[in-house]
Design a protein around this motif. Structure first.
Motif, PDB file in Angstrom:
ATOM      1  N   ILE A 188       0.836  -1.206   0.000  1.00  0.00           N
ATOM      2  CA  ILE A 188       0.000   0.000   0.000  1.00  0.00           C
ATOM      3  C   ILE A 188       0.868   1.252   0.000  1.00  0.00           C
ATOM      4  O   ILE A 188       0.603   2.215  -0.740  1.00  0.00           O
ATOM      5  N   ARG A 189       1.931   1.263   0.802  1.00  0.00           N
ATOM      6  CA  ARG A 189       2.836   2.419   0.808  1.00  0.00           C
ATOM      7  C   ARG A 189       3.486   2.607  -0.555  1.00  0.00           C
ATOM      8  O   ARG A 189       3.602   3.728  -1.062  1.00  0.00           O
ATOM      9  N   ASP A 190       3.899   1.500  -1.165  1.00  0.00           N
ATOM     10  CA  ASP A 190       4.557   1.580  -2.468  1.00  0.00           C
ATOM     11  C   ASP A 190       3.593   2.107  -3.534  1.00  0.00           C
ATOM     12  O   ASP A 190       3.966   2.964  -4.356  1.00  0.00           O
ATOM     13  N   LEU A 191       2.355   1.616  -3.519  1.00  0.00           N
ATOM     14  CA  LEU A 191       1.380   2.086  -4.495  1.00  0.00           C
ATOM     15  C   LEU A 191       1.055   3.558  -4.273  1.00  0.00           C
ATOM     16  O   LEU A 191       0.916   4.322  -5.240  1.00  0.00           O
ATOM     17  N   ALA A 192       0.935   3.974  -3.023  1.00  0.00           N
ATOM     18  CA  ALA A 192       0.662   5.379  -2.734  1.00  0.00           C
ATOM     19  C   ALA A 192       1.773   6.269  -3.277  1.00  0.00           C
ATOM     20  O   ALA A 192       1.501   7.347  -3.840  1.00  0.00           O
ATOM     21  N   ARG A 193       3.019   5.833  -3.141  1.00  0.00           N
ATOM     22  CA  ARG A 193       4.133   6.639  -3.664  1.00  0.00           C
ATOM     23  C   ARG A 193       4.078   6.715  -5.194  1.00  0.00           C
ATOM     24  O   ARG A 193       4.336   7.773  -5.783  1.00  0.00           O
ATOM     25  N   HIS A 194       3.751   5.607  -5.833  1.00  0.00           N
ATOM     26  CA  HIS A 194       3.640   5.637  -7.290  1.00  0.00           C
ATOM     27  C   HIS A 194       2.483   6.543  -7.740  1.00  0.00           C
ATOM     28  O   HIS A 194       2.616   7.271  -8.741  1.00  0.00           O
ATOM     29  N   LEU A 195       1.384   6.527  -7.003  1.00  0.00           N
ATOM     30  CA  LEU A 195       0.269   7.411  -7.338  1.00  0.00           C
ATOM     31  C   LEU A 195       0.643   8.867  -7.113  1.00  0.00           C
ATOM     32  O   LEU A 195       0.252   9.754  -7.887  1.00  0.00           O
ATOM     33  N   ALA A 196       1.416   9.140  -6.059  1.00  0.00           N
ATOM     34  CA  ALA A 196       1.843  10.510  -5.781  1.00  0.00           C
ATOM     35  C   ALA A 196       2.760  11.035  -6.878  1.00  0.00           C
ATOM     36  O   ALA A 196       2.736  12.233  -7.212  1.00  0.00           O
ATOM     37  N   ASP A 197       3.550  10.141  -7.447  1.00  0.00           N
ATOM     38  CA  ASP A 197       4.493  10.540  -8.495  1.00  0.00           C
ATOM     39  C   ASP A 197       3.900  10.487  -9.897  1.00  0.00           C
ATOM     40  O   ASP A 197       4.517  10.973 -10.860  1.00  0.00           O
ATOM     41  N   ALA A 198       2.711   9.881 -10.034  1.00  0.00           N
ATOM     42  CA  ALA A 198       2.130   9.681 -11.359  1.00  0.00           C
ATOM     43  C   ALA A 198       1.730  11.004 -12.004  1.00  0.00           C
ATOM     44  O   ALA A 198       1.217  11.908 -11.351  1.00  0.00           O
ATOM     45  N   GLU A 199       1.968  11.109 -13.285  1.00  0.00           N
ATOM     46  CA  GLU A 199       1.528  12.269 -14.049  1.00  0.00           C
ATOM     47  C   GLU A 199       0.145  12.041 -14.657  1.00  0.00           C
ATOM     48  O   GLU A 199      -0.601  12.991 -14.888  1.00  0.00           O
ATOM     49  N   ARG A 200      -0.174  10.770 -14.888  1.00  0.00           N
ATOM     50  CA  ARG A 200      -1.456  10.438 -15.532  1.00  0.00           C
ATOM     51  C   ARG A 200      -2.074   9.224 -14.821  1.00  0.00           C
ATOM     52  O   ARG A 200      -2.137   8.111 -15.383  1.00  0.00           O
ATOM     53  N   PRO A 201      -2.536   9.410 -13.574  1.00  0.00           N
ATOM     54  CA  PRO A 201      -3.114   8.278 -12.823  1.00  0.00           C
ATOM     55  C   PRO A 201      -4.534   7.957 -13.291  1.00  0.00           C
ATOM     56  O   PRO A 201      -5.287   8.844 -13.702  1.00  0.00           O
TER      57      PRO A 201
END
Length: 554
Positions: A188-201
Motif C-alpha cells: 500500500i505504501r509503495d502504491l501510494a508513492r507511485h500514485l503521488a508521483d504519477a503524471e497520468r493516474p
C-alpha cells in the motif's frame, strides 16, 4: 402442527422478503405456508428459469438476497440455465426446489444434486428434524461465497409434521477482507508513492468495489490523486463525481476515452475481474502502464497486472487515501487538462436515424432514447448483439441500477423476467429492459410477468433486427449460411398489447416521441410500454467489431 415445508417457509421468511417461481407438486406445501403464514411476498412467473432470473435481478438491484422456487424434475431442469448464470455472475440466491423422495428416485426423477453441482451450485437437503437450521446454513453459504444454492425438500417429507418452528441462529457472515501484515502494508505504501508521483493516474472500478461499498472512498482517492476514472459495465456510476469519468472500459468504451486510458502511467484496478472484454483482449492498457489490482481474489486475474493487493476495495482505497495524505501528496493535474466530455463521444449514426437499408440505425435510437427515458431508472439487459447500446448511451446513477443478467454465462432469453426482480427491489423506480428479438422470443412466457409486475413503471426496448445479430455478424461474415441466423419479423408491439401493455412499433425517430408523453403521465394512469424498434442488422456494435478483429488475427 407445522410441517417440514412450514419450517422452511417460516425460516426463509425471516431472512428473505421475496420469492419468485412456479408452483408444482414439489413445492406446493412450501408455497401454501409461505403465503398463509409469513410476510414474504410471492410473485408467480411463467417459466421456472424466470423465477431464478427474478431472484438474481432482485439481488443485483437491492443487495438483498431473494429466493426462487420450482418443483422437482422438469421444473428444476427448466431453471438450470438461469442457475448457471447466477453462479457465473457470483450472485447469491436460494432456489427452493422439490426433490426425489428419501426412498429413492421415481421414474421421472433426475439427479438434481449432480445437475446443480455441474453449474456451480451447492445443494442443502432438509430433513424432518433439521429443516430450520439447514435453511440458515444454506443462506449463510450463499451470502458468504456469493453463489446461488439449492434448498431441496424431498417429496416424502414435505408434508410431514415437524413440531414447533425453532429459533434458528442468524447467518454468520465474514467481515470485509482487510489487508494485513507487513507485506500488505508495504504494498500500500509503495502504491501510494507511485500514485503521488504519477503524471497520468487512472482508477478502474468494477462491481466488486460496489459490493464492498467503496464508492465514497473511491471518490476521495480520485480527488487525492487527480485521477481519471473508468469502470466495468457492471460498475457504472460508482464514482461520485462523473465529470472525470471516461465511461465503460473495453469494447463498450468510446474510442477517445479508451485512447486516454492507454495514456495512463499508473492504473489501479479495484474490484474488477479484468475479463477479456474489459481488457479489450489485452489492448486496454499500454505496455508501459504500471497496473496494480486490488481484489479479494487469491491472485491477480490478468497477466498484465504488475502488482496485486488482496483486500476489500473500500478498505484498501481508504488506506491509500490515508497514506497519500500522510506523505503530503498533491493531485495530478491530468484530469483537468483533457476534455473528458469530448473523449466520451460516440458515433450516433445519420441525423435522420435511418440506415442505408431503410431501417433504423440502432445507435440513433439509443441516443434519442437517452434523453427520453425516465431519469430515475433501473436498466436491465438481456444478452445479445445489442448489449452495447445501453452501456454506451444510457447513463445510470449507480451500479445497482444496471444489470446484465445472462452475460456471465453468455445466455440470451433472460430479459423479461429480470424486470420482475428489479421492479420488486426498486418499487419507486422505472424499470427499462433492453432486449433483442431472439432473446425476447425465447423469454416470451415472462413478458406477461413483466407487464403484470412493473405495470406503468416498465418499459421494454426490443431491438428487432429480424436476426440473431451476434451470429450474423460473426459467422455470416465467414460465409456460413445465414438462414439459421434469421428470424421472421415478429410484431412484438401486437403481442405486448394482447397481454395488456401498450405496444408501439418504432420505424422512425419521431415514433419515439410517445416515450416523452408516456413519461409525463402519472404512473397509475399508464400501461407498461413496449417499443418494437425495427432496426437495421447492418449496423455492427463497436465491441462486436473488436471481437471480429481479434478473431481474425488469431
Amino acid at each position: 402442527m407445522p410441517t417440514v415445508s412450514a419450517h422452511v417457509a417460516r425460516t426463509l421468511a425471516r431472512h428473505i422478503d421475496h420469492v419468485f417461481g412456479v408452483m408444482g407438486n414439489g413445492n406446493a406445501w412450501f408455497l401454501d405456508d409461505l403465503t398463509r403464514s409469513t410476510t414474504a411476498r410471492f410473485t408467480a412467473v411463467r417459466h421456472e428459469a424466470g423465477g431464478v432470473v427474478a431472484a438474481d435481478a432482485h439481488f443485483r438491484a437491492s443487495g438483498r438476497i431473494a429466493a426462487a422456487t420450482a418443483t422437482y424434475g422438469a421444473g428444476f431442469t427448466n431453471a438450470l440455465t438461469a442457475l448457471a448464470e447466477a453462479a457465473a455472475a457470483r450472485v447469491p440466491l436460494v432456489l427452493l426446489a422439490g426433490d426425489e423422495p428419501t426412498s429413492g428416485p421415481r421414474p421421472w426423477d433426475v439427479d438434481q444434486i449432480a445437475l446443480a453441482a455441474a453449474v456451480g451450485a451447492r445443494t442443502y437437503t432438509v430433513g424432518r428434524a433439521d429443516a430450520a437450521a439447514t435453511c440458515v446454513i444454506a443462506i449463510e453459504h450463499s451470502l458468504t461465497y456469493r453463489v446461488p444454492v439449492v434448498l431441496a425438500i424431498p417429496y416424502d417429507v414435505a408434508a410431514l409434521e415437524a413440531g414447533p418452528v425453532p429459533d434458528a441462529p442468524e447467518p454468520a457472515l465474514p467481515r470485509p477482507m482487510a489487508p494485513a501484515g507487513p507485506f500488505d502494508a508495504a504494498a500500500i505504501r509503495d502504491l501510494a508513492r507511485h500514485l503521488a508521483d504519477a503524471e497520468r493516474p487512472l482508477l478502474l472500478a468494477g462491481r466488486g468495489a460496489w459490493l464492498a461499498g467503496a464508492g465514497e472512498a473511491l471518490g476521495e482517492l480520485a480527488d487525492a490523486t487527480g485521477a481519471l476514472t473508468t469502470t466495468t459495465a457492471l460498475g457504472r456510476g460508482i464514482f461520485p463525481d462523473g465529470h472525470y469519468d471516461l465511461g465503460v472500459a473495453g469494447g463498450f468504451g468510446a474510442e477517445g476515452a479508451m485512447a486516454l486510458v492507454r495514456e495512463a502511467d499508473v492504473a489501479v484496478v479495484l474490484g474488477a475481474s479484468l475479463n477479456q472484454f474489459t481488457m479489450r483482449f489485452g489492448e486496454l492498457f499500454a505496455p508501459g502502464t504500471r497496473v496494480v489490482q486490488v481484489d479479494i481474489a487469491p491472485a491477480a486475474t490478468h497477466r498484465h497486472v504488475g502488482g496485486f493487493i488482496r483486500g476489500d476495495a473500500a478498505l484498501v482505497a481508504r488506506a491509500l487515501v490515508d497514506e497519500l495524505h500522510a506523505i503530503g501528496a498533491a493531485p495530478s493535474g491530468w484530469r483537468k487538462s483533457v476534455d473528458v466530455a469530448a473523449a466520451r463521444t460516440y458515433e450516433t449514426g445519420p441525423a435522420d436515424g435511418m440506415a442505408p437499408d431503410g431501417r433504423l440505425d440502432p445507435r440513433a435510437v439509443a441516443h434519442r432514447l437517452a434523453g427520453l427515458l425516465p431519469a430515475d431508472r433501473v436498466v436491465v439487459s438481456d444478452g445479445g448483439h445489442f448489449i452495447g447500446w445501453a452501456n454506451m448511451f444510457w447513463p445510470v446513477a449507480s451500479p445497482d441500477r444496471m444489470m446484465m443478467v445472462g452475460t456471465a454465462y453468455q445466455s440470451i432469453g433472460l430479459g423479461f423476467p429480470s424486470i420482475a426482480g428489479a421492479a420488486a427491489a426498486r418499487p419507486d423506480a422505472a424499470v427499462v429492459l433492453t432486449t433483442g428479438d431472439g432473446g425476447g422470443l425465447m423469454a416470451l412466457a415472462d413478458l406477461e410477468t413483466a407487464v403484470r409486475t412493473a405495470r406503468g413503471r416498465g418499459i421494454a426496448v426490443v431491438w428487432n433486427d429480424a436476426a440473431y445479430g451476434a451470429e450474423l455478424h460473426v459467422y455470416g461474415r465467414q460465409g456460413i449460411t445465414e438462414e439459421p441466423m434469421l428470424i421472421p419479423e415478429t410484431d412484438f408491439a401486437a403481442i405486448a398489447t394482447a397481454i395488456g401493455a401498450e405496444g408501439v412499433v418504432v420505424r422512425s425517430l419521431a415514433d419515439l416521441d410517445r416515450v416523452a408523453a408516456w413519461t409525463a403521465e402519472p404512473v397509475t394512469d399508464r400501461r407498461f410500454l413496449l417499443l418494437d424498434c425495427r432496426v437495421s442488422a447492418s449496423v455492427v456494435a463497436p465491441y462486436q467489431e473488436e471481437i471480429l478483429r481479434v478473431n481474425r488475427t488469431r
